[in-house]
Design an enzyme around this catalytic site. Sequence first.
Site, PDB file in Angstrom:
ATOM      1  N   GLY A  12       3.984 -37.038  13.345  1.00 59.03           N
ATOM      2  CA  GLY A  12       4.372 -37.684  12.086  1.00 59.03           C
ATOM      3  C   GLY A  12       3.229 -38.164  11.212  1.00 59.03           C
ATOM      4  O   GLY A  12       3.426 -39.025  10.354  1.00 59.03           O
ATOM      5  N   SER A  13       2.037 -37.583  11.368  1.00 59.65           N
ATOM      6  CA  SER A  13       0.938 -38.058  10.512  1.00 59.65           C
ATOM      7  C   SER A  13       1.182 -37.671   9.049  1.00 59.65           C
ATOM      8  O   SER A  13       0.832 -38.431   8.137  1.00 59.65           O
ATOM      9  CB  SER A  13      -0.420 -37.544  10.997  1.00 59.65           C
ATOM     10  OG  SER A  13      -0.519 -36.151  10.843  1.00 59.65           O
ATOM     11  N   ASN A  14       1.789 -36.519   8.808  1.00 60.76           N
ATOM     12  CA  ASN A  14       2.141 -36.169   7.429  1.00 60.76           C
ATOM     13  C   ASN A  14       3.241 -37.092   6.899  1.00 60.76           C
ATOM     14  O   ASN A  14       3.198 -37.531   5.754  1.00 60.76           O
ATOM     15  CB  ASN A  14       2.587 -34.705   7.326  1.00 60.76           C
ATOM     16  CG  ASN A  14       1.407 -33.779   7.226  1.00 60.76           C
ATOM     17  OD1 ASN A  14       0.808 -33.637   6.168  1.00 60.76           O
ATOM     18  ND2 ASN A  14       1.027 -33.172   8.341  1.00 60.76           N
ATOM     19  N   LYS A  65      23.968 -24.072  16.812  1.00 63.80           N
ATOM     20  CA  LYS A  65      23.030 -24.462  15.744  1.00 63.80           C
ATOM     21  C   LYS A  65      23.799 -24.755  14.461  1.00 63.80           C
ATOM     22  O   LYS A  65      23.417 -25.639  13.681  1.00 63.80           O
ATOM     23  CB  LYS A  65      22.037 -23.300  15.543  1.00 63.80           C
ATOM     24  CG  LYS A  65      20.908 -23.545  14.570  1.00 63.80           C
ATOM     25  CD  LYS A  65      19.697 -24.156  15.231  1.00 63.80           C
ATOM     26  CE  LYS A  65      18.542 -24.363  14.277  1.00 63.80           C
ATOM     27  NZ  LYS A  65      17.637 -23.242  14.156  1.00 63.80           N
ATOM     28  N   MET A  90       9.676 -28.511  14.384  1.00 64.10           N
ATOM     29  CA  MET A  90       9.452 -27.302  15.167  1.00 64.10           C
ATOM     30  C   MET A  90      10.762 -26.571  15.462  1.00 64.10           C
ATOM     31  O   MET A  90      11.098 -26.318  16.615  1.00 64.10           O
ATOM     32  CB  MET A  90       8.737 -27.660  16.481  1.00 64.10           C
ATOM     33  CG  MET A  90       7.448 -28.424  16.284  1.00 64.10           C
ATOM     34  SD  MET A  90       6.291 -27.573  15.196  1.00 64.10           S
ATOM     35  CE  MET A  90       5.671 -26.349  16.324  1.00 64.10           C
ATOM     36  N   LEU A  92      13.523 -23.521  13.506  1.00 67.59           N
ATOM     37  CA  LEU A  92      13.880 -22.736  12.316  1.00 67.59           C
ATOM     38  C   LEU A  92      15.084 -23.373  11.615  1.00 67.59           C
ATOM     39  O   LEU A  92      16.025 -23.809  12.273  1.00 67.59           O
ATOM     40  CB  LEU A  92      14.266 -21.318  12.732  1.00 67.59           C
ATOM     41  CG  LEU A  92      13.211 -20.232  12.660  1.00 67.59           C
ATOM     42  CD1 LEU A  92      13.828 -18.897  13.114  1.00 67.59           C
ATOM     43  CD2 LEU A  92      12.640 -20.096  11.260  1.00 67.59           C
ATOM     44  N   ASN A 107       7.996 -26.468   3.446  1.00 69.11           N
ATOM     45  CA  ASN A 107       7.285 -26.706   4.717  1.00 69.11           C
ATOM     46  C   ASN A 107       5.789 -26.759   4.450  1.00 69.11           C
ATOM     47  O   ASN A 107       5.303 -26.191   3.468  1.00 69.11           O
ATOM     48  CB  ASN A 107       7.600 -25.548   5.683  1.00 69.11           C
ATOM     49  CG  ASN A 107       6.928 -25.728   7.033  1.00 69.11           C
ATOM     50  OD1 ASN A 107       6.866 -26.839   7.563  1.00 69.11           O
ATOM     51  ND2 ASN A 107       6.405 -24.644   7.592  1.00 69.11           N
ATOM     52  N   HIS A 109       2.190 -25.799   6.446  1.00 69.58           N
ATOM     53  CA  HIS A 109       1.759 -25.008   7.606  1.00 69.58           C
ATOM     54  C   HIS A 109       0.229 -24.952   7.651  1.00 69.58           C
ATOM     55  O   HIS A 109      -0.408 -24.713   6.620  1.00 69.58           O
ATOM     56  CB  HIS A 109       2.334 -23.585   7.489  1.00 69.58           C
ATOM     57  CG  HIS A 109       1.903 -22.709   8.622  1.00 69.58           C
ATOM     58  ND1 HIS A 109       2.447 -22.810   9.883  1.00 69.58           N
ATOM     59  CD2 HIS A 109       0.938 -21.754   8.690  1.00 69.58           C
ATOM     60  CE1 HIS A 109       1.855 -21.933  10.683  1.00 69.58           C
ATOM     61  NE2 HIS A 109       0.933 -21.288   9.987  1.00 69.58           N
TER      62      HIS A 109
HETATM   63  C1  GRF Z   1       0.903 -30.293  10.515  1.00 72.35           C
HETATM   64  O1  GRF Z   1      -0.424 -29.955  10.713  1.00 72.35           O
HETATM   65  C2  GRF Z   1       1.656 -29.219   9.774  1.00 72.35           C
HETATM   66  O2  GRF Z   1       0.814 -28.350   9.072  1.00 72.35           O
HETATM   67  C3  GRF Z   1       2.361 -28.448  10.869  1.00 72.35           C
HETATM   68  O3  GRF Z   1       2.597 -29.354  11.878  1.00 72.35           O
HETATM   69  C4  GRF Z   1       1.657 -30.401  11.834  1.00 72.35           C
HETATM   70  C5  GRF Z   1       2.422 -31.667  11.950  1.00 72.35           C
HETATM   71  O4  GRF Z   1       1.598 -32.762  12.194  1.00 72.35           O
HETATM   72  N1  GRF Z   1       3.543 -27.827  10.356  1.00 72.35           N
HETATM   73  P1  GRF Z   1       2.148 -34.215  12.024  1.00 72.35           P
HETATM   74  O5  GRF Z   1       3.382 -34.347  12.913  1.00 72.35           O
HETATM   75  O6  GRF Z   1       2.475 -34.432  10.583  1.00 72.35           O
HETATM   76  O7  GRF Z   1       1.034 -35.114  12.507  1.00 72.35           O
END
Ligand code: GRF
Length: 191
Positions: A12-14, A65, A90, A92, A107, A109
């Site tokens: 969850g850092s993003n 699903k 993680m 689809l 998303n 990536h």
């Molecule tokens: C990020 O680096 C993103 O690019 C990828 O998964 C990672 C998630 O990291 N899809 P976080 O959970 O936001 O720390």
Amino acid sequence: MINIAIFASGNGSNFQSIVDAYKNNKLLVRKIILVANKENINAIKIANQNKIKNYTFILKNYSSKVSYEEEILKVLEEEKIKYIFLAGYMMLISSVLLERYRNRIFNIHPSLLPSFKGKNAIEETLSYGTYLSGFTIHHVNQDVDSGKIIFQKQVRVYKNDTPEKLQFRIQKQEHKYYWKVINKIIRGDEE
Ligand code: GRF
């Protein structure tokens, strides 16, 4: 002002960087909610610490699903969510959400797509030996990391890089830009 949902499966850092922008009144949204697909993940802790409403849906508790996504959809509709942003989710996204949120799911990536799709992007970048990596923000469709690209940022790869070092530098850039791109999407000028 609109509401958005962040979908996460882990660290969850993003999500944290988006919450920080929100708390600093930099994000053009009224409300954020978190949708998690695992229990006890750090993203949920971040949500609770910051009083962000969060919901957890565990796929194995549903018969399919489709019924899993239908439950998520109910919450998204109750919460009047306009856009979905995946941040380390993680799984689809499938037809229920793709149809209801057509062109409104994005998303992030950790590679310069279309190179290195999928969950081992950083390891594959290093073993291939490319000089440039980075991250991509893209529309979500039915295939992994394949929707139309709306933003990319380069990050240099160094000879002595490890997956951890490269990931750290990529994520630093992700945290700096994801919320800004979210604002662009909300303003309708992402292209
Ligand atoms: C990020 O680096 C993103 O690019 C990828 O998964 C990672 C998630 O990291 N899809 P976080 O959970 O936001 O720390």
